[in-house]
Scaffold this active site. Sequence first.
Site, mmCIF file in Angstrom:
data_model
loop_
_atom_site.group_PDB
_atom_site.id
_atom_site.type_symbol
_atom_site.label_atom_id
_atom_site.label_comp_id
_atom_site.label_asym_id
_atom_site.label_seq_id
_atom_site.Cartn_x
_atom_site.Cartn_y
_atom_site.Cartn_z
ATOM 1 N N GLN A 87 0.839 -1.290 -0.001
ATOM 2 C CA GLN A 87 -0.156 -0.119 0.104
ATOM 3 C C GLN A 87 1.153 1.245 -0.103
ATOM 4 O O GLN A 87 0.221 2.397 -0.145
ATOM 5 C CB GLN A 87 -0.712 0.011 1.253
ATOM 6 C CG GLN A 87 -1.918 -1.032 1.564
ATOM 7 C CD GLN A 87 -2.530 -1.262 2.716
ATOM 8 O OE1 GLN A 87 -3.431 -0.524 3.129
ATOM 9 N NE2 GLN A 87 -1.678 -2.010 3.536
ATOM 10 N N ASN A 88 2.225 1.226 0.274
ATOM 11 C CA ASN A 88 2.930 2.198 0.170
ATOM 12 C C ASN A 88 3.239 2.771 -1.085
ATOM 13 O O ASN A 88 3.394 1.971 -2.294
ATOM 14 C CB ASN A 88 4.520 1.689 0.948
ATOM 15 C CG ASN A 88 4.331 1.179 2.461
ATOM 16 O OD1 ASN A 88 3.140 1.332 2.874
ATOM 17 N ND2 ASN A 88 5.236 0.526 2.794
ATOM 18 N N VAL A 89 3.656 4.036 -1.001
ATOM 19 C CA VAL A 89 3.847 4.729 -2.494
ATOM 20 C C VAL A 89 5.343 5.155 -2.519
ATOM 21 O O VAL A 89 5.836 5.910 -3.557
ATOM 22 C CB VAL A 89 2.737 6.185 -2.327
ATOM 23 C CG1 VAL A 89 1.383 5.674 -2.637
ATOM 24 C CG2 VAL A 89 3.110 7.112 -1.467
ATOM 25 N N HIS A 105 -1.522 1.564 -4.265
ATOM 26 C CA HIS A 105 -1.985 2.841 -4.035
ATOM 27 C C HIS A 105 -1.273 3.979 -4.808
ATOM 28 O O HIS A 105 -0.978 4.853 -4.615
ATOM 29 C CB HIS A 105 -1.982 3.442 -2.510
ATOM 30 C CG HIS A 105 -2.853 2.505 -1.789
ATOM 31 N ND1 HIS A 105 -2.899 2.573 -0.253
ATOM 32 C CD2 HIS A 105 -4.024 1.940 -2.131
ATOM 33 C CE1 HIS A 105 -3.939 1.808 -0.002
ATOM 34 N NE2 HIS A 105 -4.666 1.309 -0.864
ATOM 35 N N CYS A 134 2.708 20.202 -15.828
ATOM 36 C CA CYS A 134 3.029 19.205 -16.754
ATOM 37 C C CYS A 134 4.107 19.649 -17.788
ATOM 38 O O CYS A 134 4.128 20.377 -18.312
ATOM 39 C CB CYS A 134 1.859 18.776 -17.609
ATOM 40 S SG CYS A 134 2.117 17.470 -18.905
ATOM 41 N N CYS A 137 2.426 19.571 -21.350
ATOM 42 C CA CYS A 137 1.490 20.521 -22.068
ATOM 43 C C CYS A 137 1.293 21.666 -21.150
ATOM 44 O O CYS A 137 0.382 22.705 -21.338
ATOM 45 C CB CYS A 137 0.121 19.774 -22.163
ATOM 46 S SG CYS A 137 -0.554 19.504 -20.546
ATOM 47 N N ASN A 200 3.257 -6.950 13.319
ATOM 48 C CA ASN A 200 2.971 -5.582 13.649
ATOM 49 C C ASN A 200 3.329 -5.566 15.357
ATOM 50 O O ASN A 200 2.780 -6.165 16.033
ATOM 51 C CB ASN A 200 1.594 -5.375 13.398
ATOM 52 C CG ASN A 200 1.109 -4.079 13.167
ATOM 53 O OD1 ASN A 200 1.454 -3.302 14.246
ATOM 54 N ND2 ASN A 200 0.369 -3.415 12.146
ATOM 55 N N PRO A 201 3.857 -4.158 15.787
ATOM 56 C CA PRO A 201 3.953 -4.206 17.114
ATOM 57 C C PRO A 201 2.566 -4.104 17.885
ATOM 58 O O PRO A 201 2.683 -4.223 19.070
ATOM 59 C CB PRO A 201 4.949 -3.058 17.445
ATOM 60 C CG PRO A 201 4.984 -2.422 15.893
ATOM 61 C CD PRO A 201 4.589 -3.431 15.109
HETATM 62 N N1 APR Z 1 6.972 -2.257 12.063
HETATM 63 C C1 APR Z 1 5.768 -2.807 11.915
HETATM 64 N N2 APR Z 1 4.824 -2.302 11.680
HETATM 65 C C2 APR Z 1 4.657 -1.036 12.372
HETATM 66 C C3 APR Z 1 5.885 -0.243 12.894
HETATM 67 C C4 APR Z 1 7.092 -1.177 12.503
HETATM 68 N N3 APR Z 1 8.256 -0.643 13.030
HETATM 69 N N4 APR Z 1 5.593 0.862 13.148
HETATM 70 C C5 APR Z 1 4.345 0.988 13.260
HETATM 71 N N5 APR Z 1 3.557 0.054 12.640
HETATM 72 C C6 APR Z 1 2.057 -0.394 12.422
HETATM 73 C C7 APR Z 1 1.108 0.300 13.097
HETATM 74 O O1 APR Z 1 1.117 -0.369 14.590
HETATM 75 C C8 APR Z 1 0.217 0.260 12.225
HETATM 76 O O2 APR Z 1 -0.915 -0.751 12.490
HETATM 77 O O3 APR Z 1 2.091 0.109 11.210
HETATM 78 C C9 APR Z 1 0.653 0.309 10.837
HETATM 79 C C10 APR Z 1 0.322 1.516 10.359
HETATM 80 O O4 APR Z 1 -0.852 1.892 9.861
HETATM 81 P P1 APR Z 1 -1.321 3.110 8.865
HETATM 82 O O5 APR Z 1 -0.705 4.613 9.123
HETATM 83 O O6 APR Z 1 -2.608 3.277 8.997
HETATM 84 O O7 APR Z 1 -0.831 2.791 7.494
HETATM 85 P P2 APR Z 1 -1.452 1.851 6.421
HETATM 86 O O8 APR Z 1 -2.087 0.543 6.992
HETATM 87 O O9 APR Z 1 -0.339 1.645 5.446
HETATM 88 O O10 APR Z 1 -2.403 2.652 5.650
HETATM 89 C C11 APR Z 1 -2.943 2.399 4.605
HETATM 90 O O11 APR Z 1 -3.970 4.489 4.386
HETATM 91 O O12 APR Z 1 -3.849 6.623 4.415
HETATM 92 C C12 APR Z 1 -4.036 5.639 3.460
HETATM 93 O O13 APR Z 1 -3.268 5.198 1.419
HETATM 94 C C13 APR Z 1 -2.794 5.366 2.848
HETATM 95 O O14 APR Z 1 -1.672 3.359 2.086
HETATM 96 C C14 APR Z 1 -2.227 4.253 3.065
HETATM 97 C C15 APR Z 1 -3.423 3.244 3.856
#
Ligand code: APR
Length: 229
Positions: A87-89, A105, A134, A137, A200-201
Amino acid sequence: MKVVVLTGAGISAESGVPTFRGSGGLWKSFRPEELATPEAFKSNPKLVWEWYLWRRSIIANAEPNAGHVGLVELEKRFGENFLLITQNVDGLHQKAGSKRVVELHGNIWRVRCLACKAVYYDYRLESDELPLKCDFCGGIIRPDVVWFGEALPEEALDTAYTWASSCQIFVSIGTSGTVYPAAELPHIAKIKGAKVIEINPEKTPISSIADDIIREPATKGVEKLLSIL
Ligand code: APR
């Protein structure tokens, strides 16, 4: 055995890129939900571009961490039977060396012209004039990312659904599991019989369906993952 990994902002946190819903996610007191929308861009494209250029500058200084690098190793191990969906850009997976990456995304370094529809990579970190224009254009360009309320790129989503439905192992890393349709993928995998592993922590909605939970940051978590797969 087919292995799918879904990553979210958490995997880049240890590279210094703030997550969206964590404490570093605010910019000038705006929440991402207030800026990452077509409506926000329509009413204030300059502000939205300022936010994206700020995010670009953080990402430009970020290096992939052991989590990203570990997933390159996993791709080598499983070859054609491995797919990384993000989901990362930020492009850090590709910078680490991952080859097959499905970007659900979009990508912060790519832009799209609202006038001539050109899509190209643009690496500017600042500009005297915003919104950016752009190269072809002179029309207004926008980041080629998916904003709230917008559809995901069809091909990327199709591939993600196909792999989630047919894998044996689905690993979710560093996502809050709250933004759909990406958040649906682990549930699809689970229903279809895959083993779901979460790194996930923090607890997330994915935790309740996970077969294995690695309650660690991504760097340590991916190291553990490599030892069990
Ligand atoms: N390692 C692993 N996970 C982590 C760490 C780490 N070091 N630090 C934080 N996290 C976890 C948090 O506990 C949280 O569950 O990463 C998650 C981040 O969540 P979000 O900020 O909601 O990110 P994401 O899930 O990627 O968001 C989804 O939302 O804003 C939109 O388009 C954007 O792609 C994004 C989408």
